[in-house]
Scaffold this motif. Structure first.
Motif, mmCIF file in Angstrom:
data_model
loop_
_atom_site.group_PDB
_atom_site.id
_atom_site.type_symbol
_atom_site.label_atom_id
_atom_site.label_comp_id
_atom_site.label_asym_id
_atom_site.label_seq_id
_atom_site.Cartn_x
_atom_site.Cartn_y
_atom_site.Cartn_z
ATOM 1 N N ILE A 287 0.841 -1.197 0.000
ATOM 2 C CA ILE A 287 0.000 0.000 0.000
ATOM 3 C C ILE A 287 0.876 1.246 0.000
ATOM 4 O O ILE A 287 1.810 1.368 0.796
ATOM 5 C CB ILE A 287 -0.933 -0.009 1.225
ATOM 6 N N ASP A 288 0.566 2.162 -0.904
ATOM 7 C CA ASP A 288 1.377 3.364 -1.066
ATOM 8 C C ASP A 288 0.851 4.489 -0.175
ATOM 9 O O ASP A 288 -0.289 4.460 0.304
ATOM 10 C CB ASP A 288 1.351 3.794 -2.536
ATOM 11 N N GLY A 290 -0.803 7.737 1.190
ATOM 12 C CA GLY A 290 -1.913 8.619 0.862
ATOM 13 C C GLY A 290 -3.073 8.022 0.112
ATOM 14 O O GLY A 290 -3.991 8.738 -0.273
ATOM 15 N N THR A 291 -3.085 6.694 -0.113
ATOM 16 C CA THR A 291 -4.188 6.076 -0.844
ATOM 17 C C THR A 291 -5.370 5.818 0.085
ATOM 18 O O THR A 291 -5.275 5.946 1.307
ATOM 19 C CB THR A 291 -3.733 4.755 -1.476
ATOM 20 N N LEU A 292 -6.481 5.414 -0.507
ATOM 21 C CA LEU A 292 -7.654 5.027 0.268
ATOM 22 C C LEU A 292 -7.300 3.924 1.258
ATOM 23 O O LEU A 292 -7.735 3.937 2.419
ATOM 24 C CB LEU A 292 -8.752 4.557 -0.688
ATOM 25 N N TRP A 293 -6.491 2.991 0.812
ATOM 26 C CA TRP A 293 -6.103 1.847 1.648
ATOM 27 C C TRP A 293 -5.173 2.277 2.772
ATOM 28 O O TRP A 293 -5.223 1.702 3.871
ATOM 29 C CB TRP A 293 -5.464 0.773 0.767
ATOM 30 N N TYR A 294 -4.341 3.257 2.516
ATOM 31 C CA TYR A 294 -3.449 3.792 3.553
ATOM 32 C C TYR A 294 -4.271 4.459 4.655
ATOM 33 O O TYR A 294 -4.035 4.250 5.853
ATOM 34 C CB TYR A 294 -2.482 4.786 2.920
ATOM 35 N N VAL A 295 -5.242 5.264 4.252
ATOM 36 C CA VAL A 295 -6.108 5.930 5.227
ATOM 37 C C VAL A 295 -6.884 4.889 6.029
ATOM 38 O O VAL A 295 -7.001 4.981 7.262
ATOM 39 C CB VAL A 295 -7.073 6.895 4.516
ATOM 40 N N GLY A 296 -7.415 3.876 5.343
ATOM 41 C CA GLY A 296 -8.149 2.831 6.041
ATOM 42 C C GLY A 296 -7.285 2.069 7.029
ATOM 43 O O GLY A 296 -7.731 1.737 8.136
ATOM 44 N N ARG A 297 -6.047 1.792 6.655
ATOM 45 C CA ARG A 297 -5.149 1.081 7.566
ATOM 46 C C ARG A 297 -4.860 1.912 8.808
ATOM 47 O O ARG A 297 -4.788 1.384 9.921
ATOM 48 C CB ARG A 297 -3.853 0.731 6.838
ATOM 49 N N TYR A 298 -4.709 3.231 8.627
ATOM 50 C CA TYR A 298 -4.475 4.107 9.781
ATOM 51 C C TYR A 298 -5.681 4.080 10.713
ATOM 52 O O TYR A 298 -5.528 3.983 11.945
ATOM 53 C CB TYR A 298 -4.212 5.528 9.297
ATOM 54 N N GLN A 315 -5.935 -3.412 7.496
ATOM 55 C CA GLN A 315 -4.660 -3.972 7.919
ATOM 56 C C GLN A 315 -4.497 -5.394 7.388
ATOM 57 O O GLN A 315 -3.405 -5.801 6.961
ATOM 58 C CB GLN A 315 -4.563 -3.976 9.453
ATOM 59 N N TRP A 316 -5.588 -6.157 7.377
ATOM 60 C CA TRP A 316 -5.523 -7.502 6.822
ATOM 61 C C TRP A 316 -5.178 -7.471 5.340
ATOM 62 O O TRP A 316 -4.348 -8.251 4.856
ATOM 63 C CB TRP A 316 -6.866 -8.205 7.032
ATOM 64 N N LEU A 317 -5.802 -6.547 4.598
ATOM 65 C CA LEU A 317 -5.487 -6.417 3.173
ATOM 66 C C LEU A 317 -4.045 -6.005 2.958
ATOM 67 O O LEU A 317 -3.399 -6.436 1.996
ATOM 68 C CB LEU A 317 -6.425 -5.388 2.531
ATOM 69 N N SER A 318 -3.523 -5.169 3.863
ATOM 70 C CA SER A 318 -2.127 -4.751 3.760
ATOM 71 C C SER A 318 -1.184 -5.942 3.868
ATOM 72 O O SER A 318 -0.089 -5.931 3.289
ATOM 73 C CB SER A 318 -1.809 -3.731 4.855
ATOM 74 N N ASP A 319 -1.610 -6.978 4.595
ATOM 75 C CA ASP A 319 -0.786 -8.172 4.764
ATOM 76 C C ASP A 319 -1.065 -9.232 3.699
ATOM 77 O O ASP A 319 -0.393 -10.267 3.676
ATOM 78 C CB ASP A 319 -1.023 -8.776 6.153
ATOM 79 N N HIS A 320 -2.050 -9.002 2.845
ATOM 80 C CA HIS A 320 -2.427 -9.968 1.810
ATOM 81 C C HIS A 320 -2.573 -9.206 0.490
ATOM 82 O O HIS A 320 -3.686 -8.922 0.021
ATOM 83 C CB HIS A 320 -3.734 -10.685 2.174
#
Length: 503
Positions: A287-288, A290-298, A315-320
């Motif tokens: 995950i890069d 400032g992306t949607l996924w970065y904000v969600g992980r935070y 966070q689970w998606l960040s690991d998969h």
């Protein structure tokens, strides 16, 4: 109903469509009056609107070069590239991609970019290396490489501005949104994105000039530099379905595919592993910023801070990463399906620029990678899709805020925190929100075409339609009627004969 006569007479924003410019004009006495002498009416006038726009573009690019000048030496001590906001991949990758050692892209070094960008890097970088090592050993090769790239990329940016002016002859001041944008100032030469943007802009111009094969050639070249110009084939397909004119779209799509295959083939065939590097890198990268996924992980981390054993979905998606890739592609696919439905059911066929902006914006919103310079992809498209200053300025402020927070975050990554992580996430969220708002406004104007200022200027038509002008195909009319989007007109009834009463 058109508010502009059917000529190429330029629109004046303060007098017609743009409420923000109309309000701002109060500072200098208000909108242009109906009896005022229009600037375009003066004969032999040198400073016409197009020349002023091109001059402003050149000025902004010159200021961009000055803004990047603290980094040109390559001596990036004490995070100067971040504290002075002058970082550029162009200079950094001259060394990282082996160009400074005379390595040929893909042959001697596996470049991480699509092939046209790699060809471009080699075409400019190898002569600089040769000259620096054999003819003049005293030159700073990195600085020369950056300056030559900046010159060529700036010429492509000027060409993009010229295309915007040609596509909007009646609305030349729309291109000022591009020329005066701070986005252009800070990101024009961060990477090689203007290579793809310039090629895609020429492709759009050729499409409007009704040369579908050459349009496909330039879209294919642009797509082989950065992938996003290939997305324009989708909006063209939607409009081809709407009008039933598949052949022009087919010619463009075929030319795009052939061009992409031809320019990729040498690297694919002779240096296959190097060719695969771009695709492997993008499939495995995390995950890069400032992306949607970065904000969600935070947010996952905040919500689950009291439960160390729990993981939120982001966070689970960040690991998969493979699952994240599939989800990201699925969301983009759903967004494209939505655009297909919107394109077929809207009261009028959407304008090409509207659909092109939406598909690129949706890709960025759902992507796991959103590099700082990708904002340049949206800038010319929003000028063509919805040239209203107010919302674009709000988006620009959010983008510049993110740009500033991003560099602060990069400094913090080196062990010197500058801003709280929450501040960076807020800046990232505002960027996402403003892009989403622009998408909503464009969708609103597709559904309510009477609000579209470009249509008002062009007699209700799409000036970018090219060969896809014309009424809806019969099956589209039936589909819209069956879904209740078109009211069935009552059958003609023979008028009753008048009753004659004899007295």
């Amino acid at each position: 109903m058109s508010t502009q006569p059917s000529t190429d007479r330029p629109d004046v924003p303060s007098a017609t469509s743009d409420g923000f410019v109309r309000g701002l004009s109060q500072i200098i006495g208000g909108p242009l009056g109906s009896h005022a002498t229009r600037p375009d009416a003066r004969p032999n006038r040198f400073w016409t609107a197009p020349r002023m726009i091109l001059a402003l573009t050149c000025l902004m690019l010159a200021l961009s070069w000055v803004q990047k000048s603290p980094c040109m030496s390559g001596d990036w001590q004490k995070n100067v590239q971040y504290t002075r906001f002058c970082y550029t991949d162009v200079l950094a990758l001259y060394y990282a991609e082996g160009l400074s050692e005379g390595q040929v892209p893909y042959v001697d070094h596996q470049v991480e970019y699509p092939v046209v960008t790699g060809y471009f890097m080699g075409a400019l970088g190898l002569p600089v290396h040769w000259y620096g090592t054999t003819q003049n050993t005293s030159i700073n090769q990195g600085s020369w490489f950056y300056n030559i790239n900046a010159l060529v990329l700036s010429l492509l940016a000027v060409a993009t501005a010229a295309v915007l002016l040609i596509l909007r002859r009646r609305r030349p001041w729309d291109a000022a949104i591009f020329a005066l944008s701070p986005i252009l100032l800070v990101t024009a030469t961060v990477n090689w994105d203007f290579l793809a943007i310039g090629l895609a802009a020429i492709g759009l111009l050729l499409w409007v000039r009704r040369r579908p094969i050459w349009a496909g050639v330039f879209l294919g070249l642009g797509g082989a530099a950065k992938l996003w110009p290939l997305f324009i084939i989708g909006p063209l397909f939607v409009l081809a379905l709407r009008t039933g004119k598949i052949r022009p779209w087919g010619l463009t799509a075929l030319a795009t595919v052939i061009t992409t295959v031809v320019v990729n083939f040498p690297v694919w065939y002779w240096h296959h592993e190097a060719w695969l590097r771009f695709f492997r890198l993008n499939s495995t990268r995390p995950i890069d910023w400032g992306t949607l996924w970065y904000v969600g992980r935070y947010l996952d981390g905040k919500w689950n801070s009291g439960s160390p054993g729990d993981q939120g979905p982001f966070q689970w998606l960040s690991d998969h990463i493979p699952t994240l890739n599939a989800l990201s592609y699925a969301l983009v696919g759903l967004a494209c399906a939505f655009l297909l439905g919107l394109g077929l059911l809207a009261p009028k066929p959407p304008r090409l620029a509207q659909l092109a902006f939406l598909v690129v914006a949706f890709f960025l919103i759902f992507s796991k990678v959103w590099s700082q310079q990708y904002v340049l992809w949206l800038l010319p498209l929003i000028v063509l899709a919805r040239p209203k200053w107010g919302a674009i300025i709000a988006w620009t402020v959010a983008e510049i805020g993110y740009f500033t927070a991003f560099y602060a975050e990069l400094i913090g990554a080196g062990g010197r925190p500058v801003i709280p992580e929450g501040t960076f996430v807020l800046a990232s969220s505002l960027r996402l929100i403003t892009v989403a708002v622009l998408c909503g406004l464009v969708i609103r104007e597709i559904w309510r075409p009477e609000l579209d200022v470009v249509r008002q200027t062009y007699d209700g038509n799409d000036p970018d339609a090219g060969r896809l002008e014309g009424p809806d195909a019969g099956w589209v009319q039936q589909l819209r009627r069956s879904l209740g989007y078109v009211k069935s007109e009552p059958a003609d009834v023979e008028p009753e004969s008048p009753v004659v009463v004899k007295i």
